[in-house]
Design an enzyme around this catalytic site. Structure first.
Site, PDB file in Angstrom:
ATOM      1  N   LYS A  22      54.001  -4.749 -19.551  1.00 14.58           N
ATOM      2  CA  LYS A  22      54.661  -4.414 -18.284  1.00 14.58           C
ATOM      3  C   LYS A  22      55.283  -5.659 -17.655  1.00 14.58           C
ATOM      4  O   LYS A  22      56.432  -5.630 -17.204  1.00 14.58           O
ATOM      5  CB  LYS A  22      53.661  -3.793 -17.323  1.00 14.58           C
ATOM      6  CG  LYS A  22      54.136  -3.706 -15.867  1.00 14.58           C
ATOM      7  CD  LYS A  22      52.993  -3.341 -14.945  1.00 14.58           C
ATOM      8  CE  LYS A  22      53.413  -3.371 -13.481  1.00 14.58           C
ATOM      9  NZ  LYS A  22      53.632  -4.735 -12.969  1.00 14.58           N
ATOM     10  N   ARG A  92      57.813  -4.540  -6.494  1.00 17.53           N
ATOM     11  CA  ARG A  92      57.944  -5.968  -6.224  1.00 17.53           C
ATOM     12  C   ARG A  92      58.711  -6.694  -7.323  1.00 17.53           C
ATOM     13  O   ARG A  92      59.487  -7.612  -7.043  1.00 17.53           O
ATOM     14  CB  ARG A  92      56.551  -6.596  -6.053  1.00 17.53           C
ATOM     15  CG  ARG A  92      56.671  -8.067  -5.661  1.00 17.53           C
ATOM     16  CD  ARG A  92      55.410  -8.663  -5.135  1.00 17.53           C
ATOM     17  NE  ARG A  92      55.678  -9.992  -4.637  1.00 17.53           N
ATOM     18  CZ  ARG A  92      56.053 -10.292  -3.399  1.00 17.53           C
ATOM     19  NH1 ARG A  92      56.196  -9.341  -2.528  1.00 17.53           N
ATOM     20  NH2 ARG A  92      56.291 -11.527  -3.046  1.00 17.53           N
ATOM     21  N   ASP A 116      52.581  -3.530  -4.791  1.00 20.33           N
ATOM     22  CA  ASP A 116      51.201  -3.332  -4.382  1.00 20.33           C
ATOM     23  C   ASP A 116      50.828  -4.241  -3.217  1.00 20.33           C
ATOM     24  O   ASP A 116      51.198  -5.413  -3.185  1.00 20.33           O
ATOM     25  CB  ASP A 116      50.249  -3.632  -5.550  1.00 20.33           C
ATOM     26  CG  ASP A 116      50.325  -2.560  -6.623  1.00 20.33           C
ATOM     27  OD1 ASP A 116      50.618  -1.412  -6.276  1.00 20.33           O
ATOM     28  OD2 ASP A 116      50.105  -2.889  -7.787  1.00 20.33           O
ATOM     29  N   PRO A 122      54.225 -14.806  -1.056  1.00 25.01           N
ATOM     30  CA  PRO A 122      55.495 -15.297  -0.514  1.00 25.01           C
ATOM     31  C   PRO A 122      56.489 -15.637  -1.613  1.00 25.01           C
ATOM     32  O   PRO A 122      56.124 -15.949  -2.742  1.00 25.01           O
ATOM     33  CB  PRO A 122      55.070 -16.557   0.255  1.00 25.01           C
ATOM     34  CG  PRO A 122      53.801 -16.995  -0.391  1.00 25.01           C
ATOM     35  CD  PRO A 122      53.109 -15.741  -0.828  1.00 25.01           C
ATOM     36  N   ILE A 123      57.766 -15.557  -1.245  1.00 26.75           N
ATOM     37  CA  ILE A 123      58.818 -15.889  -2.209  1.00 26.75           C
ATOM     38  C   ILE A 123      59.469 -17.223  -1.861  1.00 26.75           C
ATOM     39  O   ILE A 123      60.586 -17.497  -2.277  1.00 26.75           O
ATOM     40  CB  ILE A 123      59.874 -14.765  -2.300  1.00 26.75           C
ATOM     41  CG1 ILE A 123      60.567 -14.550  -0.946  1.00 26.75           C
ATOM     42  CG2 ILE A 123      59.258 -13.470  -2.807  1.00 26.75           C
ATOM     43  CD1 ILE A 123      61.804 -13.681  -1.043  1.00 26.75           C
ATOM     44  N   ASP A 124      58.748 -18.071  -1.127  1.00 28.33           N
ATOM     45  CA  ASP A 124      59.336 -19.346  -0.726  1.00 28.33           C
ATOM     46  C   ASP A 124      59.665 -20.227  -1.929  1.00 28.33           C
ATOM     47  O   ASP A 124      60.654 -20.977  -1.899  1.00 28.33           O
ATOM     48  CB  ASP A 124      58.413 -20.085   0.254  1.00 28.33           C
ATOM     49  CG  ASP A 124      57.036 -20.362  -0.314  1.00 28.33           C
ATOM     50  OD1 ASP A 124      56.465 -19.441  -0.936  1.00 28.33           O
ATOM     51  OD2 ASP A 124      56.524 -21.478  -0.143  1.00 28.33           O
ATOM     52  N   GLN A 125      58.866 -20.143  -3.002  1.00 30.17           N
ATOM     53  CA  GLN A 125      59.143 -20.968  -4.178  1.00 30.17           C
ATOM     54  C   GLN A 125      60.386 -20.487  -4.923  1.00 30.17           C
ATOM     55  O   GLN A 125      61.127 -21.285  -5.498  1.00 30.17           O
ATOM     56  CB  GLN A 125      57.939 -20.992  -5.118  1.00 30.17           C
ATOM     57  CG  GLN A 125      56.692 -21.622  -4.509  1.00 30.17           C
ATOM     58  CD  GLN A 125      56.939 -23.045  -4.039  1.00 30.17           C
ATOM     59  OE1 GLN A 125      57.245 -23.935  -4.816  1.00 30.17           O
ATOM     60  NE2 GLN A 125      56.821 -23.263  -2.727  1.00 30.17           N
ATOM     61  N   ASP A 307      44.825  -9.831 -12.858  1.00 33.92           N
ATOM     62  CA  ASP A 307      45.023  -8.401 -13.112  1.00 33.92           C
ATOM     63  C   ASP A 307      43.868  -7.773 -13.895  1.00 33.92           C
ATOM     64  O   ASP A 307      43.831  -6.549 -14.056  1.00 33.92           O
ATOM     65  CB  ASP A 307      46.325  -8.181 -13.883  1.00 33.92           C
ATOM     66  CG  ASP A 307      47.550  -8.265 -12.987  1.00 33.92           C
ATOM     67  OD1 ASP A 307      47.385  -8.349 -11.755  1.00 33.92           O
ATOM     68  OD2 ASP A 307      48.682  -8.242 -13.509  1.00 33.92           O
TER      69      ASP A 307
END
Length: 424
Positions: A22, A92, A116, A122-125, A307
């Site tokens: 996946k 996501r 989820d 965060p997507i700051d990177q 996971d």
């Protein structure tokens, strides 16, 4: 809403074959729009996330056709489109279209990503990487608007402040057609990133160092697909079925596995006393009567995968003693705990630590799968429990597990899905 109805307490046996990963697939489908020619992906899992990504492709006038586990994507007539927040917020991994669209069009407008709810991610990177390549990034009313300069993206040296699979993949997708050399330091090392780089390199990209903490990308002008790409087996799905097999008493063969991708997980099974016979591309789980509790700490790859902390929990319930789980990746990943207690489990959470006490016999109950891996955990618990378990929001399980009902039937499990299954 779909429900998974499980009549548990039954000894399972047989064979199950693991599908394509996946976490590779959700990066490879956005990556396909970087190609100037049609793309063929093989071993594509039949999961809801694939259906959602194909819907996003359609919005960009990219056709796709799924036949069993073969997905054909034709981006030759692609058109730029703003990706609506409705579709993007439900998945996501759709944020990989940020990097892919930036690489293809020099711009991207993407609704803020969802998926989820397992705590802040965060997507700051990602943004740091795009800006290092020369892009302008703006957050306007919940939309991420990314624009490359007129002269295009330029290679850069990027040090990620934290190891991030998502940021590593997004920077690769944006940088693969940028001018010059891009170096990603403190990069994630997951097998799915290697799978993505293999796919891109076979189309003419020049990406080196994947699987190490430093990735070097030499930008190219065009990418062209010449051969079908076979997706690697899903190590999380494999770990889930191995947990189920061990908790249920063994006698199950799990096929299509790359065992090296599961080294940390298999080490914990061995420490617990699970009797495994590891083959070249399969693992046979034998009866293991004397299981003992172990402590688990999730870490970035090659450590124990976050996971798999929920799917291994029902197995820990079968062991003698107390086990402790520390999830350093997503400490708030605890939604399964309240549901397991409904089934009679002796499990608690305190200060981001999870304590599992073995020995309690589970009983069927009505529970809710609020995210993918919590759903997998409850599914295994339901198969172990006496009586009937009904899992609400089973569509979350279908987001990440290929043909799960059919595969459980192959193991003689008594399960059925209630509600329309529209994956095809």
């Amino acid at each position: 809403m779909q429900k998974l109805v499980i009549n548990g307490g039954k000894k399972l046996s047989g064979e199950v074959t693991i599908g394509g990963a996946k976490n590779s697939t959700v990066a490879l489908i956005p990556a396909a729009i970087l190609s100037n020619t049609p793309v063929v992906l093989d071993s594509v899992p039949q999961i809801r996330d694939v259906k959602n990504l194909r819907s996003i492709l359609k919005d960009m006038n990219v056709t796709s056709e799924m036949n069993n586990d073969v997905l054909k994507i034709d981006p030759t007539n692609i058109q730029f489109a703003e990706l609506p927040s409705g579709k993007v917020s439900s998945l996501r991994a759709s944020y990989y279209f940020m990097g892919a669209m930036l690489g293809r069009f020099g711009k991207a407008v993407v609704g803020f990503p969802g998926g989820d709810d397992i705590g802040p991610r965060p997507i700051d990177q990602h943004i740091k990487g795009f800006e290092a390549l020369g892009a302008h990034v703006e957050n306007r009313h919940g939309q991420i608007i990314i624009t490359a300069p007129e002269e295009g993206l330029k290679g850069a040296k990027i040090f990620l402040d934290m190891v991030s699979v998502g940021a590593t993949i997004n920077v690769i997708l944006a940088a693969v057609k940028a001018k010059g050399t891009t170096i990603i330091e403190n990069a994630a090392k997951e097998p799915e990133i290697i799978d993505l780089a293999t796919f891109l390199n076979n189309m003419g990209a020049t990406i080196r160092g994947v699987g190490t903490e430093t990735i070097r990308i030499e930008g190219v002008d065009t990418l062209r697909s010449n051969n079908a790409h076979t997706i690697i087996p899903d190590r999380i799905e494999a770990g889930t079925y191995l947990s189920l097999a061990a908790a249920n008493g063994g006698d199950i063969l799990v096929k299509n596995i790359i065992s090296e991708h599961l080294d940390a997980f298999l080490a914990k099974l061995d420490e617990m006393g699970v009797n495994l016979e590891v083959g070249e591309d399969s693992i046979y789980v034998k009866p293991s009567p004397n299981l003992k509790a172990v402590n688990i700490k999730t870490m970035p790859y090659p450590g124990f995968a976050t996971d798999l902390q929920q799917p291994i929990t029902p197995l820990l319930m079968k062991a003698s003693g107390e086990a402790m789980i520390v999830d350093t990746i997503y400490p708030k990943r605890v939604k399964h705990i309240s549901q397991l207690t409904k089934m009679g489990a002796n499990i608690t959470s305190e200060n981001d630590l999870i304590f599992v006490h073995g020995g309690a016999q589970l009983k069927g109950a009505n529970v809710s799968a609020d995210e993918i891996r919590a759903g997998a955990c409850l599914m295994i618990a339901g198969l172990l429990a006496d009586g009937q378990t009904v899992i609400d929001h089973a569509e979350n399980i279908l987001r990440g597990y290929d043909q799960v009902v059919w595969k459980l039937h192959c193991l003689n499990a008594d399960v059925k899905l209630i509600g329309e299954d529209d994956l095809v």
